[in-house]
Design an enzyme around this catalytic site. Structure first.
Site, short mmCIF file in Angstrom:
data_model
loop_
_atom_site.label_atom_id
_atom_site.label_comp_id
_atom_site.label_asym_id
_atom_site.label_seq_id
_atom_site.Cartn_x
_atom_site.Cartn_y
_atom_site.Cartn_z
N ASP A 169 0.82 -1.21 0.00
CA ASP A 169 0.00 0.00 0.00
C ASP A 169 0.85 1.27 0.00
OD1 ASP A 169 -2.20 -1.64 0.18
OD2 ASP A 169 -2.35 -1.48 2.36
N LYS A 170 0.26 2.34 -0.43
CA LYS A 170 0.94 3.63 -0.49
C LYS A 170 1.62 3.96 0.84
CE LYS A 170 -0.02 8.60 -0.72
NZ LYS A 170 -1.06 9.65 -0.87
#
Length: 345
Positions: free
Chosen positions: A143-144
């Protein structure tokens, strides 16, 4: 210009075209079964000038099959000179330590500044063309706002080999997370949670299906009874914080790698991640247990406290087993130190 690939069907072939090609296409051509099926359907496979579009077409030993493999199309994603932390690199793959805040692949909301943009610049055009599109071979993502290790394929043969390992769950991935509460194998609430079971050594196994939430399409949700994609997470408590213990540093090992898997599974078990804006709920820090200084550190942590700390896999070309470790980034390290300071030895 498209490049033809000439295949002579070998001895005692499978009778079907698709299976015979899957056997006889040389490994260095890096054409997966899926890619071969697509090329057959697109009319790119011929025998004596006849286009073969039926994957069940009969073949015999000695047949000469010509496969016209289109050159990889240029990606619409542009290269950007963004610094990268390269942990390992050779002609087939690169291992990157991604910082929190960097998106892996461009999307409508983040068309630039991503890991792929940075890789395109770093590779200088030496990209995997898997699927017919020139792009870095992203075989798994984080994820970011999760930091840590990713492996990326630079060649088609590496892409196929890595993808097969992730699909077979033979790659090792371990994450570090700071969670609310202390997962305890003896906790009746945890033991009674559906999908949660206990394994030797205090390991907590969380198994469920994972799929999009029925009403919030930005979230993933836990499902059972055959719904969703199978997902398994194994969590072990490494350290506890507070008096009495009220928070923990947990190691999560992935058997599968689904979207938001650790975040969803830990929240399902009642131990959401610190800083997780989607699955962490509105849980408040246990100020009485950890004190005001650590409470401020927890409250001010601006992302999910999750780090991809270990990554292991077989090199898809040499077969060598590779293993990498990434130290905690500064923000998670500071969070843990604040929690340790609030916990008497």
């Amino acid at each position: 210009m498209d490049k033809p690939l000439r295949i002579i069907i070998g001895e005692a072939p499978p009778p079907r075209l698709d299976k015979a090609l899957a056997r006889d296409v040389p490994e260095e051509a890096a054409l997966s079964r899926t890619r071969l099926a697509r090329l057959i359907a697109e009319g790119a496979v011929t025998r004596a000038g006849e286009v073969l579009t039926d994957p069940k077409a009969r073949v015999v030993e000695g047949d000469e099959i010509l496969i016209t493999v289109p050159q990889a199309e240029d990606s619409h994603i542009g290269p950007e000179d963004i610094p990268l932390s390269i942990v390992w690199e050779d002609e087939d793959l690169v291992v990157v330590d991604k910082p929190a805040g960097m998106v892996v692949h461009p999307a409508p909301g983040t068309p630039s500044g991503t890991l792929v943009n940075a890789l395109l610049h770093h590779f200088g055009g030496r990209l995997s063309g898997v699927g017919g599109v020139a792009r870095p071979g992203i075989v798994h993502r984080i994820d970011k706002d999760t930091s840590g290790l990713l492996v990326v394929a630079k060649s088609d043969r590496a892409h196929h080999g890595l993808a097969a390992q992730f699909e077979a769950h033979s790659a090792d991935r371990a994450y570090l997370a700071v969670v609310y509460g202390v997962p305890d194998a003896g906790d009746p609430r945890l033991v009674g949670t559906r999908g949660v079971s206990m394994e030797p050594g205090g390991v907590i196994r969380i198994q469920s299906g994972l799929a999009r939430h029925k009403t919030d399409r930005q979230r993933q949700a836990v499902y059972f009874d055959g719904q969703g994609r199978h997902a398994t997470t194994r969590a072990s408590v490494l350290e506890t914080f507070g008096t009495p213990p009220a928070m923990a540093l947990v190691q999560c090992r992935l058997e599968t790698g689904r979207t938001h898997q650790i975040r969803v599974h830990m929240a399902h078990a009642g131990h959401g991640l610190v800083g997780d804006p989607v699955y962490g709920g509105r849980r408040k820090p246990p100020v009485k247990a950890i004190g005001p200084v650590a409470t401020e550190a927890v409250s001010g942590f601006s992302r999910q406290a999750l780090h991809a700390a270990e990554l292991g896999f077989d090199h898809p070309v040499t077969g060598e087993r590779l293993r990498f470790e990434s130290p905690l980034p500064d923000d998670m390290d500071a969070l843990i130190e604040a929690l340790r300071a609030a916990t008497p030895v």
